[in-house]
Design a protein around this motif. Structure first.
Motif, short mmCIF file in Angstrom:
data_model
loop_
_atom_site.label_atom_id
_atom_site.label_comp_id
_atom_site.label_asym_id
_atom_site.label_seq_id
_atom_site.Cartn_x
_atom_site.Cartn_y
_atom_site.Cartn_z
N ILE A 111 38.76 -0.49 0.13
CA ILE A 111 39.02 -1.24 0.96
C ILE A 111 39.75 -2.30 1.53
N ALA A 112 41.10 -2.34 0.79
CA ALA A 112 42.15 -2.81 1.24
C ALA A 112 42.59 -1.86 1.81
N ILE A 113 42.76 -0.91 2.53
CA ILE A 113 43.16 -0.32 3.80
C ILE A 113 41.66 -0.64 5.11
N MET A 114 41.11 -0.67 4.45
CA MET A 114 39.79 -0.41 5.73
C MET A 114 39.93 -1.79 6.51
N SER A 115 40.23 -2.70 4.92
CA SER A 115 40.54 -4.32 5.45
C SER A 115 41.62 -4.65 6.65
N VAL A 116 43.05 -4.02 6.19
CA VAL A 116 44.31 -3.27 7.51
C VAL A 116 42.97 -3.10 8.77
N ALA A 117 42.37 -1.95 8.52
CA ALA A 117 41.71 -1.64 10.06
C ALA A 117 41.40 -2.55 10.75
N ALA A 118 40.21 -3.37 9.90
CA ALA A 118 39.27 -3.73 10.68
C ALA A 118 40.45 -4.96 11.34
N ILE A 119 41.56 -5.34 10.87
CA ILE A 119 42.96 -6.54 11.75
C ILE A 119 43.19 -5.32 13.33
N GLY A 120 43.07 -4.29 13.13
CA GLY A 120 43.33 -3.10 14.07
C GLY A 120 43.08 -2.98 15.25
N PHE A 121 41.44 -3.26 14.38
CA PHE A 121 40.33 -3.33 15.15
C PHE A 121 40.56 -4.69 16.48
N VAL A 122 40.10 -5.74 15.77
CA VAL A 122 39.93 -6.62 16.50
C VAL A 122 40.99 -7.27 17.43
N LEU A 123 42.13 -6.77 16.82
CA LEU A 123 43.32 -6.96 17.60
C LEU A 123 43.68 -6.47 18.97
N GLN A 124 42.93 -4.88 18.23
CA GLN A 124 42.76 -3.74 19.21
C GLN A 124 44.76 -3.45 19.63
N ASN A 125 45.11 -2.66 17.77
CA ASN A 125 46.74 -3.02 18.21
C ASN A 125 46.94 -1.29 17.26
N MET A 126 47.77 -0.69 18.38
CA MET A 126 46.95 1.27 17.64
C MET A 126 47.51 1.22 15.94
N ILE A 128 48.82 -0.72 13.86
CA ILE A 128 48.50 -1.21 13.02
C ILE A 128 47.09 -0.13 12.02
N LEU A 129 46.52 0.53 12.90
CA LEU A 129 44.89 1.18 13.13
C LEU A 129 45.94 2.60 12.46
N LEU A 130 47.00 3.23 13.04
CA LEU A 130 47.87 4.16 12.67
C LEU A 130 47.81 3.83 10.67
N VAL A 131 48.78 3.09 11.34
CA VAL A 131 49.12 2.67 9.74
C VAL A 131 48.33 2.91 8.61
N ALA A 132 46.99 2.27 8.69
CA ALA A 132 45.98 2.91 8.31
C ALA A 132 45.06 4.43 8.11
N LEU A 133 45.34 4.61 9.06
CA LEU A 133 45.02 5.69 8.71
C LEU A 133 46.12 6.93 8.26
N PHE A 134 47.16 6.73 8.32
CA PHE A 134 47.79 6.90 7.14
C PHE A 134 47.56 6.31 5.83
N CYS A 135 47.36 5.46 5.24
CA CYS A 135 46.84 5.12 4.47
C CYS A 135 45.71 5.70 4.29
N THR A 136 44.72 5.56 4.67
CA THR A 136 43.52 6.56 4.40
C THR A 136 43.60 7.96 4.14
N GLY A 137 44.11 8.70 4.61
CA GLY A 137 44.92 9.77 3.95
C GLY A 137 45.44 9.88 2.64
N LEU A 138 46.26 8.88 2.17
CA LEU A 138 47.32 8.86 1.21
C LEU A 138 45.76 8.76 0.10
N GLN A 139 44.75 7.50 0.78
CA GLN A 139 43.44 8.07 -0.02
C GLN A 139 42.22 8.60 0.08
#
Length: 652
Positions: A111-126, A128-139
């Motif tokens: 939930i926390a990781i996808m919340s960060v990823a959601a910010i990345g989508f809204v801001l269209q900031n790659m 942030i999205l790649l940091v969240a992707l790394f965290c998704t791999g960690l999860q």
């Protein structure tokens, strides 16, 4: 008075005829299954949505196409990196913590990781999205060890194959649907795509966490384990855990090879669909769907084909089946397509397309046959206190194979100039070589395939009371009537756990069968007058097997029946129990009986074909019946004989 089934009457006996889908109605399995399916679905929605956002940014002119290609290649590496870095730690944590609690923790992380990823989508900031992707791999790295180590704790041994089949089916279909859903967000939502993606991934994460709280408590494998945070040292030690037993070591290697094949195949599909099939993105999804549906179907069929045992005999069948269909895929379309831009419907109507459809589905189908028994074997042969760490070690090796597959796939095309069909041809040949190598090192795989093929080709087994009365773990002595040379193989195909059979040394040394019996670790025995040394070695081996918590199967008659009737049980069974009692071990004795074997091949009913009689009916029905274990070290051979006679009834 209630009508109680009489096990001595075949027409009244209740057959063990459960379906793996029954697990989906039980709390011990359904919430866990739902969580892992939602997790796989959300991961792929997220990753495909990133690709969709990249495409939208290129079209809007806010990102150059070269940057898109860089991010597309970088994303898989970022996702896989945590498997190398944190699998060892994840395995230790999964061993130490109560498993339901850990699943809740990992889904809360999601939930926390996808919340960060959601910010990345809204801001269209790659970034942030790649940091969240790394965290998704960690999860995913943290969830991986508990995903498979939990199954032996909530499933019975006879349910392991079916449960793993459901998990693989659910994962395969969830990945496919997630890719379709994630890839469709920006196509259907247009400018609102970033917001739809943000809401979707958070909603899915919350749903997974809510379901995770419904999973029943599952005790930790090793609650007293002290976590070693040294990544390099523990990665090596945990990987070494996967190599303690030859069968487990090579099962882990087989799972990693499965990921190698899957990575090469799925990585080539997008370009293959366009260049060699003449289609568009929709045809790529169709080809991927065929493979995924095949994997799901093969995974589900494993329980039916295995007879609810951990049947590793399906592994060679799966390996060679994958190569056969992949080889045919090469010959079906060795060059480029004659047409371009075809829709799925146009491709299906084109000449030769159904052969390709069959090949892609067949590769997936036999992949399911290959990987599901391997997972079940790893779970059944690994001590529960080590299983999460073994799964973590396997994940490290899987990640290495995935990276190697990606690198090799790119290298052979760029530097050797291979076409995609040629890559498939090389993969088919390599798969055969790897399979032969594994089966040569651990002949148990091929032995089980031969015995499975023989039993399933000649008989239709009807099981009565096996699940209820054969202990799920710990030592036990199985006693059964002896009708044919196939008896041990039939019992081995009926009992979920491996059985060490004690058999007369002349039967043990029958050509061809000798290799099967030796590989299955059968124990040859002779009479005291015939070979007292061999007899003593046999009893010592039985003592050691029971002391190690294994199942031992014996035929107390001492020889095949000559008239179809049960002969008097010899006193060897009493000696086994006495020796166990002398070392302080009371071994439960499970009476079992074979029905319908007297008129089958390999009995002594008559002497035609050298006492190898062709069955009157192809795949004749054979009953295997079990009764409640006897927990009495003083039970006599006569009492056990009476129980087996009652079980067999009048059906010889």
């Amino acid at each position: 008075m209630a009508n109680v089934p009489d096990p001595s009457r075949p027409e009244q006996a209740v057959v063990d005829n459960h379906s793996q889908f029954d697990l989906l109605r039980q709390r011990r399995f359904l919430p866990y299954f739902t969580v892992q399916a939602l997790g796989a679905f959300n991961d792929n929605v997220y990753r495909q949505a990133i690709i969709g956002l990249l495409g939208a940014m290129v079209l809007a002119g806010t990102m150059p196409s070269e940057a898109r290609a860089l991010y597309t290649q970088l994303a898989p590496a970022i996702f896989i990196l945590p498997y190398f870095l944190f699998s060892a730690t994840a395995g230790q944590i999964a061993e130490k913590l109560e498993k339901q609690k850990l699943i809740v923790i990992t889904t809360t992380m999601e939930i926390a990781i996808m919340s960060v990823a959601a910010i990345g989508f809204v801001l269209q900031n790659m970034t942030i999205l790649l940091v969240a992707l790394f965290c998704t791999g960690l999860q995913s790295t943290l969830f991986g060890p508990v995903k498979y180590s939990i199954l032996p704790s909530v499933l019975k041994p006879e349910e392991l194959t079916g449960g793993n089949g459901l998990v693989e089916m659910g994962t395969s279909i969830s990945i496919l649907l997630g890719m379709i859903a994630g890839g469709s967000i920006f196509l259907l939502a247009g400018a609102a795509g970033p917001y739809v993606a943000a809401v979707s991934i958070i909603a899915l994460a919350i749903a997974g966490n809510m379901v995770a709280r419904r999973i029943p408590r599952v005790d930790a494998g090793e609650p007293g384990l002290k976590v070693d945070w040294n990544i390099a040292r523990q990665s090596w030690r945990i990987w070494q855990l996967t190599r303690r037993q030859p069968a487990v070591r090579n099962a882990v290697l087989g799972v990693s090879w499965f990921w190698f094949i899957g990575t090469v195949l799925t990585a080539q599909l997008p370009v293959y669909a366009e260049t060699n099939l003449g289609g568009t993105q929709a045809l790529y999804i169709f080809a991927l769907a065929l493979f995924s549906i095949g994997v799901g179907a093969g995974s589900l069929l494993c329980e039916k084909l295995s007879g609810r045992t951990v049947e590793i005999g399906l592994v060679p069948l799966g390996a060679f089946g994958v190569s056969a269909f992949m080889l045919d895929l090469y010959f079906a379309r060795p060059g480029q397509a004659l047409a371009t831009g075809m829709s799925v419907a146009q491709f299906v109507d084109a000449a030769g397309s159904w052969r390709i459809i069959l090949d892609l589905t067949g590769i997936g189908l036999f992949t399911g046959f290959f990987v599901v028994p391997l997972f079940a074997l790893i779970q059944s042969r690994t001590p529960k206190a080590e299983l999460a760490r073994v799964i973590a070690g396997m994940n490290i090796q899987n990640a290495a194979f995935i990276v190697a597959a990606a690198v090799i796939g790119i290298a052979v095309q760029r530097f050797l100039g291979w076409t995609i069909p040629q890559v498939f041809l090389a993969l088919a040949i390599a798969n055969v070589l790897v399979a032969v190598w594994i089966f040569t090192i651990v002949p148990e795989f091929f032995m089980r395939f031969v015995s499975w093929l023989m039993v399933r080709a000649l008989y239709r087994l009807e099981l009565h009371g096996i699940e209820k009365h054969v202990p799920d773990e710990g030592p036990a002595l199985i006693v059964c009537n002896h009708v044919s040379y196939m008896d041990a193989l039939i019992l081995a195909a009926s009992v979920p756990r491996p059985v060490r059979f004690v058999m007369y040394h002349r039967i043990f040394n029958i050509p061809v069968m000798r290799w099967i019996f030796r590989t299955a670790k059968a124990i040859p025995i002779a009479g005291a007058r015939e070979d007292p040394a061999l007899m003593q070695r046999a009893f010592d081996a039985i003592d050691a097997a029971l002391a190690d918590g294994e199942l031992v199967g014996i035929f107390p008659e001492g020889a095949l029946t000559k008239d179809g009737e049960i002969a008097a049980f010899k006193s060897g069974v009493e000696k086994i129990l006495e020796r166990a009692a002398a070392r302080g071990q009371v071994v439960p004795v499970v009476p079992m009986a074979l029905r319908g074997m007297w008129s089958s091949m390999w009995s002594r009913r008559d002497s035609r074909l050298g006492r190898m009689r062709v069955p009157r009916r192809f795949r004749a029905h054979v009953g295997v019946v079990a009764d409640a274990p006897v927990h009495d070290a003083a039970v006599t051979a006569e009492q056990l004989e009476a129980k087996v006679r009652a079980l067999r009834g009048a059906s010889a």
